[in-house]
Design a protein around this motif. Structure first.
Motif, mmCIF file in Angstrom:
data_model
loop_
_atom_site.group_PDB
_atom_site.id
_atom_site.type_symbol
_atom_site.label_atom_id
_atom_site.label_comp_id
_atom_site.label_asym_id
_atom_site.label_seq_id
_atom_site.Cartn_x
_atom_site.Cartn_y
_atom_site.Cartn_z
ATOM 1 N N UNK A 68 0.876 -1.290 0.168
ATOM 2 C CA UNK A 68 -0.496 0.155 0.305
ATOM 3 C C UNK A 68 0.935 1.486 -0.073
ATOM 4 N N UNK A 69 0.008 2.572 -0.257
ATOM 5 C CA UNK A 69 0.623 3.119 -0.070
ATOM 6 C C UNK A 69 0.245 4.589 -0.630
ATOM 7 N N UNK A 70 0.517 5.814 -1.438
ATOM 8 C CA UNK A 70 0.173 7.089 -2.170
ATOM 9 C C UNK A 70 -1.088 6.714 -3.335
ATOM 10 N N UNK A 120 0.476 7.062 6.600
ATOM 11 C CA UNK A 120 -1.354 6.988 5.777
ATOM 12 C C UNK A 120 -1.733 8.150 6.181
ATOM 13 N N UNK A 121 -2.530 8.655 7.317
ATOM 14 C CA UNK A 121 -2.441 10.317 7.425
ATOM 15 C C UNK A 121 -3.352 10.723 8.955
ATOM 16 N N UNK A 122 -2.785 11.673 9.997
ATOM 17 C CA UNK A 122 -3.755 12.115 10.741
ATOM 18 C C UNK A 122 -2.565 10.539 11.737
ATOM 19 N N UNK A 123 -2.839 10.002 12.656
ATOM 20 C CA UNK A 123 -2.040 8.635 13.619
ATOM 21 C C UNK A 123 -2.602 7.036 12.704
ATOM 22 N N UNK A 124 -2.618 7.157 11.225
ATOM 23 C CA UNK A 124 -3.457 6.230 10.975
ATOM 24 C C UNK A 124 -2.033 6.060 10.093
ATOM 25 N N UNK A 125 -1.751 4.623 10.200
ATOM 26 C CA UNK A 125 -0.026 3.910 8.999
ATOM 27 C C UNK A 125 -0.294 2.503 8.244
ATOM 28 N N UNK A 126 0.307 2.450 7.250
ATOM 29 C CA UNK A 126 -0.248 1.155 6.496
ATOM 30 C C UNK A 126 1.118 -0.188 7.363
ATOM 31 N N UNK A 127 0.820 -1.259 7.823
ATOM 32 C CA UNK A 127 2.294 -1.415 8.800
ATOM 33 C C UNK A 127 1.342 -2.849 7.608
ATOM 34 N N UNK A 128 2.580 -4.113 8.347
ATOM 35 C CA UNK A 128 2.285 -5.291 8.941
ATOM 36 C C UNK A 128 3.798 -5.293 9.606
ATOM 37 N N UNK A 129 4.800 -6.926 10.205
ATOM 38 C CA UNK A 129 5.041 -7.181 10.623
ATOM 39 C C UNK A 129 6.058 -8.098 9.906
ATOM 40 N N UNK A 138 2.600 -10.736 10.646
ATOM 41 C CA UNK A 138 1.245 -10.387 10.777
ATOM 42 C C UNK A 138 0.724 -9.006 9.272
ATOM 43 N N UNK A 139 -0.007 -9.835 9.157
ATOM 44 C CA UNK A 139 -0.817 -9.669 7.829
ATOM 45 C C UNK A 139 -0.747 -7.548 7.720
ATOM 46 N N UNK A 140 -0.584 -7.209 6.404
ATOM 47 C CA UNK A 140 -0.245 -5.862 6.253
ATOM 48 C C UNK A 140 -2.425 -5.303 6.305
ATOM 49 N N UNK A 141 -1.911 -4.277 7.476
ATOM 50 C CA UNK A 141 -3.631 -3.535 7.870
ATOM 51 C C UNK A 141 -3.226 -1.763 8.019
ATOM 52 N N UNK A 142 -4.576 -1.553 7.984
ATOM 53 C CA UNK A 142 -4.054 0.112 7.978
ATOM 54 C C UNK A 142 -3.965 0.262 9.378
ATOM 55 N N UNK A 143 -3.034 0.422 10.183
ATOM 56 C CA UNK A 143 -3.159 0.814 12.197
ATOM 57 C C UNK A 143 -3.629 2.037 12.263
#
Length: 222
Positions: A68-70, A120-129, A138-143
């Motif tokens: 994910x990304x822009x 992503x924006x505000x306090x959101x990030x696209x992340x996985x582990x 841990x799968x990709x999520x919008x956290x």
């Protein structure tokens, strides 16, 4: 030997790399707050081909970072990659942006887990582990980041990095949480993963391939 062209446009870093098998032979990239990918991407491809003294027709496959990304960055990178594949009649290989980021950080010390983050924006990030072998644990999520969101993994040392990690420093305060600043997705990290998929013939359907937006989450937020 395979000659591969890698394209990374998921964040504000516009990046193009050429690989001879797993060996990086040329890199062009520019990190700009203005997201000037539409102006730079084609120029970077032309520059890479020229400086490496090859022809576009010599390239065996295109590697593209699929997100994910822009949203805009992904559209530009994907459209360019698909256009090259159509015109050159070569395969398209897609790579997870976060997995490539994690692969690029595996040499950075002894950590049990690696958590690439894209803002992503505000306090959101696209992340996985990922673990030390670059396996996704841990799968990709919008956290939406809070102090405890990664607590299950912070029983061991975790490295957080990417342009989403900076805003998490003051929230994730744990002795096992470590942060690296100034790390962005780059085409330089796509070679080894891309060669493996190329050799295994894990190609995308060029006509139907779409990048991974996580857009249902993003569009649903206000």
């Amino acid at each position: 030997m395979a000659l591969l062209l890698a394209i990374e446009t998921t964040t504000k870093n516009c990046s193009v790399a050429l690989f001879q098998d797993v060996n990086l032979i040329h890199l062009c990239e520019h990190n700009s707050e203005e997201y000037s990918h539409s102006e730079n991407l084609t120029l970077f491809i032309q520059q890479a081909v020229h400086d490496a003294n090859i022809l576009l027709e010599d390239i065996d496959a295109i590697l593209v970072s699929k997100g994910p990304g822009s949203y805009t960055g992904l559209r530009i990178g994907t459209a360019t990659a698909k256009g090259l594949c159509y015109s050159l009649d070569i395969p398209l290989v897609s790579l997870s942006t976060l997995k490539s980021m994690a692969f690029g950080m595996l040499s950075e010390g002894e950590y049990s887990f690696y958590c690439p983050m894209i803002d992503a924006r505000r306090m959101e990030v696209f992340a996985a582990i990922y673990d030390q072998a670059n396996n996704e644990v841990r799968e990709v999520r919008a956290d939406i980041v809070d102090a405890n969101i990664y607590s299950d993994f912070l029983k061991e040392k975790v490295l957080f990095f990417g342009d989403g990690a900076f805003k998490c420093k003051d929230i994730i305060r744990h002795p096992n949480a470590h942060f690296v600043d100034g790390f962005f997705p780059s085409a330089r990290h796509m070679g080894i993963l891309g060669v493996k998929k190329f050799m295994d013939k894990e190609f995308e359907n060029i006509a139907y391939f779409e990048p991974y937006y996580l857009k249902d989450f993003v569009i649903g937020k206000k």
